[in-house]
Design a protein around this motif. Structure first.
Motif, PDB file in Angstrom:
ATOM      1  N   LEU A 296      -2.935  12.670  -0.496  1.00 30.70           N
ATOM      2  CA  LEU A 296      -2.179  11.523  -0.540  1.00 30.70           C
ATOM      3  C   LEU A 296      -0.985  11.322   0.384  1.00 30.70           C
ATOM      4  CD1 LEU A 296      -1.170  12.369  -4.449  1.00 30.70           C
ATOM      5  CD2 LEU A 296      -2.863  10.374  -3.397  1.00 30.70           C
TER       6      LEU A 296
ATOM      7  N   GLU B  37       0.649   4.377  -2.681  1.00 30.75           N
ATOM      8  CA  GLU B  37       0.698   5.680  -2.435  1.00 30.75           C
ATOM      9  C   GLU B  37       1.858   6.351  -3.013  1.00 30.75           C
ATOM     10  OE1 GLU B  37      -1.981   7.203  -1.294  1.00 30.75           O
ATOM     11  OE2 GLU B  37      -3.080   5.165  -0.874  1.00 30.75           O
TER      12      GLU B  37
ATOM     13  N   LYS C   7       1.605   6.980  -6.570  1.00 34.14           N
ATOM     14  CA  LYS C   7       0.495   8.266  -6.743  1.00 34.14           C
ATOM     15  C   LYS C   7       1.523   9.592  -6.489  1.00 34.14           C
ATOM     16  CE  LYS C   7      -3.713   5.931  -5.519  1.00 34.14           C
ATOM     17  NZ  LYS C   7      -4.350   5.755  -4.434  1.00 34.14           N
TER      18      LYS C   7
ATOM     19  N   ASN D   7      -2.234   9.530   3.789  1.00 29.52           N
ATOM     20  CA  ASN D   7      -2.665   8.254   3.262  1.00 29.52           C
ATOM     21  C   ASN D   7      -1.342   7.218   3.483  1.00 29.52           C
ATOM     22  OD1 ASN D   7      -5.421   7.934   2.950  1.00 29.52           O
ATOM     23  ND2 ASN D   7      -5.172   8.039   0.689  1.00 29.52           N
ATOM     24  N   MET D   8      -0.355   7.792   2.956  1.00 29.50           N
ATOM     25  CA  MET D   8       1.102   7.178   3.019  1.00 29.50           C
ATOM     26  C   MET D   8       1.453   7.077   4.237  1.00 29.50           C
ATOM     27  SD  MET D   8       3.839   7.027   0.725  1.00 29.50           S
ATOM     28  CE  MET D   8       5.395   7.035   1.158  1.00 29.50           C
TER      29      MET D   8
ATOM     30  N   LYS E  71       0.743  -1.261   0.012  1.00 22.63           N
ATOM     31  CA  LYS E  71      -0.041  -0.019   0.089  1.00 22.63           C
ATOM     32  C   LYS E  71       0.816   1.371   0.001  1.00 22.63           C
ATOM     33  CE  LYS E  71      -4.285  -1.518   1.909  1.00 22.63           C
ATOM     34  NZ  LYS E  71      -4.775  -2.118   3.084  1.00 22.63           N
TER      35      LYS E  71
END
Ligand SMILES: Nc1ncnc2c1ncn2[C@@H]1O[C@H](COP(=O)(O)OP(=O)(O)OP(=O)(O)O)[C@@H](O)[C@H]1O
Ligand SMILES: [Mg+2]
Length: 609
Positions: A239, A205, A208, A242-243, A201
């Motif tokens: 973003l 991320e 992205k 999330n990371m 994950k």
């Protein structure tokens, strides 16, 4: 982005074919593989035997309180230490060699394939995707198949060795030690899965975020002019948070894993001390045996942790292997036949000694062509061009100008019919032969980062400075080059960003001139440049086209007028052909085109005279 998401992050089932293919890459250096594994075997044996020797030392020296055998043990320890040193050296040298050689072999093949793949491949495939194949995938694979493979052999053998010795020495204590093994393995697998999932994950991320960086940086000007900074920042903030969440999760699992393993190891040690201690006091076993089992627990747990890690990485490496093999095995749509390669060489190794000189006659004979997705663009198209003839291609958008040029360059091949060069089907000679004799000056010429000198020299790497200077003077690039402080050694910046569009064009003409191709394709730029540069460009084009067969997708009236023949294209057909004066007299298609598109330019161009 979708491209990345779909492909990058899925677990794959074990696939023997992929591994077979990768292992076949290791054949040329199997000596290194075998030597590395041999070193690992010897190390595993030493790791098994070493505590055993300590046990004897304890029993023979401490228990009996006699120093009689001490010299033997000392000699033995020295021997073992030198052997360990030697084997570790062998291990590192060979694993390193395997890693380097494998990644080199994989990258070489992938790189070669990238040169063979047609333009259309690059239309469909993001550069970032290709870069990832060439860098992280080949690195992952070569890491796991060198260090990973040798570690794996070491770990498995050592565990087997220790298990055997334990059962020989004491079955009860061996069973007690092994009783925690299922727990250990279960826990390792659980944690490894969790950690990998979190990492996956994070990487997702991360790609992205990198993409967003990329957009943010390349689109900075647009962002600023559209006042989108706020939105951009909020997206980016989302973003990155999330990371951060996934990173914390990964760190938490990684942090919990090691203490849990340590806990089990300590628990097992406690069991051994409890049961073994009772046996020692009952005189059933010696202190040496108790020591041996305590030592073995320590050396037993390390490989288990490593194995969990290696197996997880093997699974990831398989995904890397699949993607790399996919790339390496990709069939280019346009390729030379075996027979042609035999004579003329492949995309990398030219056999120039067998190349015929290219004169420059080009003929389309009943060429029908359609793109893989799309309608027929050309049908039964015929065209014969003499060596040295300058052809101007004009016509509305979608008329087929670029298509014709792409076919000449063999970026695409006719669906039916033939293209002949010097009277021979161009498929009978290699792509390398054609491209070595063919120059293509693009609308927006690409300069490589480096100096102006280097960029012109790309046309012919062995050209002397005088030749470069001569070419630059002919196309009038010299004027502006010498005005730079560093002259020909001026750095052009990535993609030539430090030069103006007109300057880039002039340099690309100098490059074409130096390369001296027999056939030249020119996709004339429409971008407007200042009057002086425009004049220079017009004169430069005349010089560059002189004495070679040329196809110009023309936008400049001056180029069109001075061409030997104008082809007016419409819907993939030649509507009219002839010189400017002939076509004007006809007062038909070209005349219309001329009056609509070029008349204003004539006035403009004549104003500049
Ligand atoms: N890669 C492609 N795949 C499918 N169809 C294509 C492709 N490239 C061009 N075409 C189609 O082929 C036809 C001819 O296009 P082409 O690019 O040769 O025109 P053109 O004369 O160069 O136009 P322009 O002046 O706009 O550059 C058009 O109908 C176009 O839609
Ligand atoms: Mg075009």
């Amino acid at each position: 982005m979708n491209y990345l998401e779909e492909e990058e992050y899925q677990d794959s089932k074990f696939d023997i074919k992929v591994w077979y293919k990768i292992f076949s890459y290791m054949k040329p250096f199997k000596k290194n593989v075998i030597l590395g594994i041999l070193a690992a075997i010897v190390l595993a044996a030493i790791d098994t035997i070493y505590p055993l020797i300590n046990k004897y030392a304890i029993d023979e020296i401490i228990e009996t309180r006699s120093l009689e055998k001490l010299p033997y043990f000392i000699a033995f320890y020295i021997l073992v230490m030198s052997l360990i040193g030697f084997m570790v050296y062998g291990f590192i040298i060979n694993a390193g060699q395997v890693q380097q050689k494998l990644s080199f072999a994989l990258r070489k093949d992938a790189f070669k394939r990238l040169h063979e793949l047609p333009f259309s491949y690059y239309d469909k495939t993001p550069v970032g995707w290709i870069m990832a194949r060439m860098t992280s995938d080949s690195r992952n694979l070569s890491d796991i198949l060198s260090w990973g493979l040798i570690d794996l052999s070491w770990g498995l053998l050592m565990m087997t060795g220790i298990t055997i010795v334990m059962f020989i020495i004491n079955v009860k204590l061996a069973l007690i030690t092994l009783s925690v093994l299922p727990l250990l393995i279960g826990l390792s697998i659980y944690f490894k899965k969790k950690i990998l999932k979190a990492y996956r994950k994070i990487r997702k991320e991360n790609s992205k975020i990198t993409g967003s960086f990329n957009e943010g940086i390349t689109g900075a000007k647009t962002t600023k002019t559209l006042v989108l900074e706020d939105d951009n920042f909020n997206d980016f903030d989302g973003l990155t948070s999330n990371m951060r969440r996934h990173s914390i999760k990964a760190a938490m699992f990684a942090g919990l894993y090691f203490p849990s393993i340590l806990f089990i190891a300590t628990f097992a040690t406690g069991l051994i001390i409890y049961y073994g201690g009772m046996d020692v006091s009952a005189d059933i076993i010696s202190i040496g045996v108790l020591y041996l089992f305590i030592a073995y627990i320590g050396s037993f747990f390390e490989p288990v942790m490593q194995l969990a890690n290696i197996l997880a990485r093997f699974q990831q490496a398989q995904a890397s292997a699949e993607r790399l093999i996919d790339l390496i095995d990709m069939e280019p749509e346009i390729f030379d036949t075996k027979e042609v390669i035999e004579i003329y060489g492949d995309a990398i190794n030219f056999k120039k000694e067998n190349w015929e000189e290219l004169v420059g006659e080009v003929e389309f004979r009943n060429v029908t062509f359609k793109y893989s997705k799309g309608e027929t663009v050309l049908s039964y198209f015929n065209l014969k061009v003499k060596a040295g003839e300058n052809i101007a291609l004009v016509g509305h958008t979608g008329a087929g100008k670029s298509t014709i040029v792409n076919l000449i360059c063999r970026f695409y091949e006719p669906t039916e019919g033939k293209i002949l060069i010097d009277g021979k089907d161009y498929k009978d000679r290699s792509i390398g032969w054609l491209h070595d004799n063919l120059g293509y000056v693009l609308q927006s010429p690409h300069l490589f980062s480096g100096t102006i000198l280097e960029n012109i020299r790309y046309g012919r790497p062995e050209a002397t400075f005088e030749e470069v200077e001569h070419a630059a003077k002919l196309v009038e690039a010299d004027n502006f080059i010498i005005e730079f402080k560093d002259g020909y050694n001026t750095e052009v910046g990535e993609g030539g960003t430090r030069l103006s569009v007109g300057q880039k064009q002039l340099i690309s003409f100098a490059r074409a001139l130096i390369a001296d191709p027999k056939i030249l394709i020119l996709d004339e730029a429409t971008s407007s440049v200042d009057t002086k540069t425009e004049k220079s460009i017009q004169r430069a084009i005349k010089i560059v086209l002189k004495g070679r067969t040329s196809f110009v997708i023309a936008h400049r009236l001056s180029t069109i007028i001075s061409s030997d023949r104008i082809l007016v294209l419409e819907d993939g057909k030649i509507k009219e052909e002839g010189t400017h004066n002939e076509l004007i007299k006809l007062e038909k298609h070209y005349y219309k085109l001329y009056t609509n598109q070029f008349k204003s330019k004539v006035i403009e161009e004549s104003k500049n005279e």
